[in-house]
Structures are given as structure tokens and as C-alpha cells.
Write a protein that holds these residues in place. Structure first.
Motif, PDB file in Angstrom:
ATOM      1  N   ASN A 264      -6.899  -0.159   1.347  1.00 45.64           N
ATOM      2  CA  ASN A 264      -7.348  -1.542   1.545  1.00 45.64           C
ATOM      3  C   ASN A 264      -8.858  -1.553   1.801  1.00 45.64           C
ATOM      4  O   ASN A 264      -9.586  -0.735   1.256  1.00 45.64           O
ATOM      5  CB  ASN A 264      -6.576  -2.200   2.685  1.00 45.64           C
ATOM      6  N   HIS A 265      -9.357  -2.449   2.575  1.00 45.32           N
ATOM      7  CA  HIS A 265     -10.779  -2.598   2.876  1.00 45.32           C
ATOM      8  C   HIS A 265     -11.589  -2.683   1.579  1.00 45.32           C
ATOM      9  O   HIS A 265     -11.193  -3.371   0.653  1.00 45.32           O
ATOM     10  CB  HIS A 265     -11.232  -1.497   3.836  1.00 45.32           C
ATOM     11  N   ALA A 266     -12.715  -1.970   1.499  1.00 41.42           N
ATOM     12  CA  ALA A 266     -13.562  -2.121   0.313  1.00 41.42           C
ATOM     13  C   ALA A 266     -12.936  -1.494  -0.923  1.00 41.42           C
ATOM     14  O   ALA A 266     -13.308  -1.851  -2.054  1.00 41.42           O
ATOM     15  CB  ALA A 266     -14.941  -1.519   0.574  1.00 41.42           C
ATOM     16  N   ASN A 267     -11.986  -0.586  -0.756  1.00 41.28           N
ATOM     17  CA  ASN A 267     -11.319  -0.023  -1.935  1.00 41.28           C
ATOM     18  C   ASN A 267     -10.539  -1.080  -2.707  1.00 41.28           C
ATOM     19  O   ASN A 267     -10.431  -1.025  -3.928  1.00 41.28           O
ATOM     20  CB  ASN A 267     -10.393   1.123  -1.528  1.00 41.28           C
ATOM     21  N   SER A 268      -9.984  -2.029  -2.003  1.00 41.35           N
ATOM     22  CA  SER A 268      -9.233  -3.109  -2.660  1.00 41.35           C
ATOM     23  C   SER A 268     -10.021  -4.408  -2.698  1.00 41.35           C
ATOM     24  O   SER A 268      -9.535  -5.399  -3.252  1.00 41.35           O
ATOM     25  CB  SER A 268      -7.919  -3.360  -1.911  1.00 41.35           C
ATOM     26  N   GLY A 269     -11.227  -4.405  -2.103  1.00 38.71           N
ATOM     27  CA  GLY A 269     -11.951  -5.664  -1.955  1.00 38.71           C
ATOM     28  C   GLY A 269     -11.200  -6.621  -1.059  1.00 38.71           C
ATOM     29  O   GLY A 269     -11.350  -7.838  -1.159  1.00 38.71           O
ATOM     30  N   LYS A 270     -10.361  -6.052  -0.141  1.00 37.89           N
ATOM     31  CA  LYS A 270      -9.486  -6.810   0.751  1.00 37.89           C
ATOM     32  C   LYS A 270      -8.493  -7.696  -0.007  1.00 37.89           C
ATOM     33  O   LYS A 270      -8.004  -8.696   0.515  1.00 37.89           O
ATOM     34  CB  LYS A 270     -10.293  -7.631   1.759  1.00 37.89           C
ATOM     35  N   LEU A 273      -2.762  -7.018  -2.236  1.00 37.22           N
ATOM     36  CA  LEU A 273      -1.758  -6.675  -3.234  1.00 37.22           C
ATOM     37  C   LEU A 273      -2.208  -5.520  -4.124  1.00 37.22           C
ATOM     38  O   LEU A 273      -1.378  -4.850  -4.749  1.00 37.22           O
ATOM     39  CB  LEU A 273      -1.421  -7.893  -4.086  1.00 37.22           C
ATOM     40  N   GLU A 274      -3.521  -5.288  -4.183  1.00 36.24           N
ATOM     41  CA  GLU A 274      -4.050  -4.182  -4.979  1.00 36.24           C
ATOM     42  C   GLU A 274      -3.673  -2.834  -4.382  1.00 36.24           C
ATOM     43  O   GLU A 274      -3.792  -1.795  -5.049  1.00 36.24           O
ATOM     44  CB  GLU A 274      -5.572  -4.301  -5.085  1.00 36.24           C
ATOM     45  N   GLN A 275      -3.238  -2.816  -3.131  1.00 37.74           N
ATOM     46  CA  GLN A 275      -2.890  -1.550  -2.490  1.00 37.74           C
ATOM     47  C   GLN A 275      -1.791  -0.810  -3.255  1.00 37.74           C
ATOM     48  O   GLN A 275      -1.801   0.426  -3.316  1.00 37.74           O
ATOM     49  CB  GLN A 275      -2.441  -1.786  -1.050  1.00 37.74           C
ATOM     50  N   THR A 276      -0.859  -1.545  -3.819  1.00 39.70           N
ATOM     51  CA  THR A 276       0.220  -0.925  -4.583  1.00 39.70           C
ATOM     52  C   THR A 276      -0.330  -0.172  -5.780  1.00 39.70           C
ATOM     53  O   THR A 276       0.003   1.008  -6.015  1.00 39.70           O
ATOM     54  CB  THR A 276       1.228  -1.993  -5.033  1.00 39.70           C
ATOM     55  N   ARG A 277      -1.185  -0.814  -6.546  1.00 39.52           N
ATOM     56  CA  ARG A 277      -1.780  -0.185  -7.729  1.00 39.52           C
ATOM     57  C   ARG A 277      -2.648   1.005  -7.331  1.00 39.52           C
ATOM     58  O   ARG A 277      -2.602   2.065  -7.967  1.00 39.52           O
ATOM     59  CB  ARG A 277      -2.607  -1.205  -8.512  1.00 39.52           C
ATOM     60  N   ILE A 278      -3.436   0.842  -6.274  1.00 41.73           N
ATOM     61  CA  ILE A 278      -4.345   1.903  -5.838  1.00 41.73           C
ATOM     62  C   ILE A 278      -3.558   3.131  -5.385  1.00 41.73           C
ATOM     63  O   ILE A 278      -3.902   4.267  -5.729  1.00 41.73           O
ATOM     64  CB  ILE A 278      -5.263   1.377  -4.718  1.00 41.73           C
ATOM     65  N   ALA A 279      -2.495   2.916  -4.610  1.00 39.67           N
ATOM     66  CA  ALA A 279      -1.675   4.038  -4.151  1.00 39.67           C
ATOM     67  C   ALA A 279      -1.082   4.797  -5.333  1.00 39.67           C
ATOM     68  O   ALA A 279      -1.093   6.038  -5.367  1.00 39.67           O
ATOM     69  CB  ALA A 279      -0.564   3.534  -3.231  1.00 39.67           C
ATOM     70  N   ASP A 281      -2.289   4.930  -8.342  1.00 41.00           N
ATOM     71  CA  ASP A 281      -3.384   5.589  -9.042  1.00 41.00           C
ATOM     72  C   ASP A 281      -3.730   6.917  -8.371  1.00 41.00           C
ATOM     73  O   ASP A 281      -3.987   7.927  -9.047  1.00 41.00           O
ATOM     74  CB  ASP A 281      -4.606   4.660  -9.047  1.00 41.00           C
ATOM     75  N   ILE A 282      -3.735   6.930  -7.036  1.00 45.43           N
ATOM     76  CA  ILE A 282      -4.049   8.157  -6.313  1.00 45.43           C
ATOM     77  C   ILE A 282      -2.957   9.205  -6.525  1.00 45.43           C
ATOM     78  O   ILE A 282      -3.246  10.395  -6.713  1.00 45.43           O
ATOM     79  CB  ILE A 282      -4.238   7.850  -4.818  1.00 45.43           C
ATOM     80  N   VAL A 283      -1.702   8.787  -6.497  1.00 40.06           N
ATOM     81  CA  VAL A 283      -0.604   9.713  -6.756  1.00 40.06           C
ATOM     82  C   VAL A 283      -0.722  10.293  -8.159  1.00 40.06           C
ATOM     83  O   VAL A 283      -0.504  11.500  -8.375  1.00 40.06           O
ATOM     84  CB  VAL A 283       0.757   9.012  -6.563  1.00 40.06           C
ATOM     85  N   TYR A 284      -1.110   9.468  -9.119  1.00 45.84           N
ATOM     86  CA  TYR A 284      -1.313   9.941 -10.498  1.00 45.84           C
ATOM     87  C   TYR A 284      -2.399  11.021 -10.531  1.00 45.84           C
ATOM     88  O   TYR A 284      -2.239  12.059 -11.183  1.00 45.84           O
ATOM     89  CB  TYR A 284      -1.700   8.763 -11.402  1.00 45.84           C
ATOM     90  N   SER A 285      -3.508  10.788  -9.833  1.00 46.66           N
ATOM     91  CA  SER A 285      -4.585  11.774  -9.774  1.00 46.66           C
ATOM     92  C   SER A 285      -4.093  13.080  -9.154  1.00 46.66           C
ATOM     93  O   SER A 285      -4.436  14.181  -9.625  1.00 46.66           O
ATOM     94  CB  SER A 285      -5.766  11.227  -8.966  1.00 46.66           C
TER      95      SER A 285
END
Length: 343
Positions: A264-270, A273-279, A281-285
Motif C-alpha cells: 500500500n502507501h506510495a506503492n499503490s498510490g493509496k 484495491l491495487e494491493q491485490t495486483r501488487i502482491a 506481481d511480487i509473487v510472480y517475480s
């Protein structure tokens, strides 16, 4: 000094009374501490989830949320190690806004700080006693750490505190993992310097005592994104960012290279709901680069019972009163998917 000294708080009575941790609870903490350290040492490939509300605002709702995590932890125990967020202090650099449970019960009028200390200790104690969870909290005020030091599993140092010498020195004396967030301006060298300082031993003054710390080998990075000079949120969780951090660790002499990524925070721009996609993406990496998989020890997710955040004056059970959070149904689905896809 231009301040009124009201009273000295009877803190020793707090940790020696009915709020003291029992031997049975100490054993639970010891076992959880050992498992967490094994993850940071690379002896376990489980992924840590530091997850929960942006701020712990309501005892009943927070414990309701944690009871749900307890059931879910049992489902994903082979892949994921859950550390609930119970953030009882909130940074308010302008002086306005909710400062956390420490300032209860009358934060706007005349807060009773001793009752605040009791309330935050009772909440952390309940999470351990009733649900077997040692939890995470932010070390906003280093001098206050002793109120919870025997209960916490994980400590975070915020983006605005990471450059502060007292935070770095205090972190060097803790016996649990301490995550150092990158500063709001995004300079990773500041974060790496904080980790270096926390991993070294120091002699300094703490609460009026001359103390010597041994250094904390579990001090590590938290990537939370940053804000540029125009106030735009810039993320730093991508594959290239993680690879860059891996290289920075390789060039250092730091112990137990590790990062926990704040979704969250600046990674999602607050945009919670973007937290799901970001998480995901990190697992994919992680799944496509063994060095990144070894480096990424966990995710930090802001989650509560209800989606979003409520406005001032509303009283919605289980909905954040500070930053918006991912609701429970979406949280459960995300955790199960992470456990299913993480290699």
C-alpha cells in the motif's frame, strides 16, 4: 522548558500485574520468534504476511479480524506465516488526525496516556492469549517500546523515522526483526544506512540510562514506494526494483539480506484495491528469479473487515478510520491465492 510535567506513569506496575505475560505465553512467543528468524535466515522458505488494519482503532473489531486470520493461518501454514498488524501509534507530522490508541480515551480533549498504554498492551496481550498471535507494531516513539517489548513479533520503523538516530540505535538493541522503510523521498541509501546502523552494536543514552546494544542481525528493508518532487507516487516493488535491492545487499556486508514489500502507501498510490495486483506481481517475480525469492521474506498488506475507509463522524464496524484497507473477503481470497501460487 515550555511544558508542564503532569505525572510520572507507573509503568513497572503494568508489566508486573495482571497485564504481565505468563510462562505459557512466553513459550508461544519464543516458538514464533524462532520460526520468524528461521525465515529471515533462509532456513525456511515460508512467506511472512504482516497484515491488518492501517491503525488499530477498535478493540472488538481488531480482535474479530484477528480471529479470522487465526482460522486462515491454519489453512496456509505450509506456505505463509501471518503476523497481524496492531498499529497502536500513528505518525501525525502536522499535529492533526488520529494519533492512535495510545492517546485514548479522549484523544481530542484530554487523553489519559496511562489508560492508553493499558489499552494497547491489553490488545496485544489478547491477540497472544486468545489467538496465539504475536503481532507487529510501528516503533513511532522509541522510548515507548518497553510497553510492548515482551509481546511483539515484528517492529517497523516508518519512512519519516528511518533517518532518526534514536530509532536506528534503539533498533540495534531489539531481539526481533525490525523493518526499515525507505524514506518518503525514495533514497535507498538512507534505508541501507539505517539497516547498517541497526545491525551494528552501539553505546548510547536510552531513557536516562547508558546502554550498550549488541546489534540486530534481523534489521532489514521495507520497500513502500516514494513521492517525487511533484507529489506523485512512485512505486518500487517491481522486478527491476527488487533486483536492484538484491545487488545493493550483495555489495554490502549486511547479515540476512531481506526485504518486506509494503503493497500500500506510495506503492499503490493509496489505491487500496491495487494491493491485490501488487502482491501477485511480487509473487510472480519471486517465482521467476531465485535471488529475488531468497530476498523477499514477506509482504505488508493493509486489510480490515470492510473495504475502504470511513469518513469523520461515521461509525462503521471494522472499517478503517485512517488509510483505506482491503476488506476481509478480498483478503482471504488473496492469501489463499498466494499460498497456492508461491513456489
Amino acid at each position: 522548558m515550555n511544558m508542564e510535567f503532569k505525572r510520572k506513569l507507573p509503568i513497572p506496575k503494568l508489566v508486573k500485574s495482571e497485564f504481565a505475560i505468563t510462562e505459557d505465553l512466553k513459550q508461544i512467543k519464543i516458538l514464533r520468534d524462532e520460526e520468524i528468524k528461521a525465515i529471515f535466515e533462509g532456513k525456511s522458505d515460508k512467506l511472512i504476511l504482516v497484515i491488518g488494519p492501517c491503525s488499530a482503532d477498535n478493540r472488538e473489531a481488531v480482535l474479530d479480524y484477528i480471529s479470522r486470520l487465526r482460522l486462515l493461518q491454519d489453512e496456509v501454514k505450509d506456505k505463509i506465516f501471518i503476523i497481524p498488524r496492531i498499529y497502536t501509534n500513528k505518525p501525525r507530522t502536522t499535529g492533526d488526525g488520529y494519533k492512535g490508541m495510545l492517546h485514548q480515551p479522549n484523544p481530542d480533549e484530554n487523553p489519559d496516556m496511562y489508560k492508553g498504554i493499558v489499552s494497547i498492551r491489553e490488545l496485544h496481550m489478547s491477540a497472544l492469549k486468545d489467538y496465539g498471535f504475536t503481532c507487529a507494531d510501528e516503533m513511532l516513539y522509541p522510548e515507548n517500546h518497553r510497553y510492548l517489548s515482551d509481546l511483539l513479533a515484528y517492529v517497523a520503523v516508518g519512512a519519516r523515522s528511518v533517518e532518526n538516530q534514536q530509532h536506528r540505535l534503539t533498533a540495534s538493541g531489539l531481539d526481533v526483526p525490525v523493518g526499515m522503510k525507505n524514506p518518503t523521498g525514495g533514497d535507498l541509501s538512507v534505508m541501507m544506512n539505517a539497516i547498517t546502523a541497526a545491525q551494528h552494536k552501539h553505546t548510547f543514552i536510552y531513557r536516562g540510562w547508558e546502554v550498550q546494544s549488541k546489534g540486530n542481525p534481523y534489521a532489514h528493508a521495507i520497500l513502500r514506494g516514494y513521492t517525487d518532487s511533484q507529489g506523485k507516487s512512485i512505486s518500487n516493488y517491481h522486478y527491476e526494483d527488487l533486483a536492484k535491492l538484491s545487488d545493493a545487499y550483495a555489495d554490502s556486508s549486511l547479515s540476512n539480506p531481506a526485504v518486506v514489500v509494503d503493497t500500500n502507501h506510495a506503492n499503490s498510490g493509496k489505491k487500496y484495491l491495487e494491493q491485490t495486483r501488487i502482491a501477485k506481481d511480487i509473487v510472480y517475480s519471486c517465482n521467476h528469479n531465485k535471488d529475488i525469492r531468497q530476498l523477499v521474506k514477506g509482504l505488508m498488506i493493509e486489510s480490515y473487515i470492510e473495504d475502504g475507509a470511513q469518513k469523520i463522524g461515521e461509525h462503521i464496524y471494522g472499517k478503517s478510520i485512517t488509510d483505506p484497507c482491503l476488506g476481509w473477503d478480498k483478503t482471504r481470497e488473496l492469501i489463499l491465492e498466494i499460498a497456492d501460487t508461491l513456489k
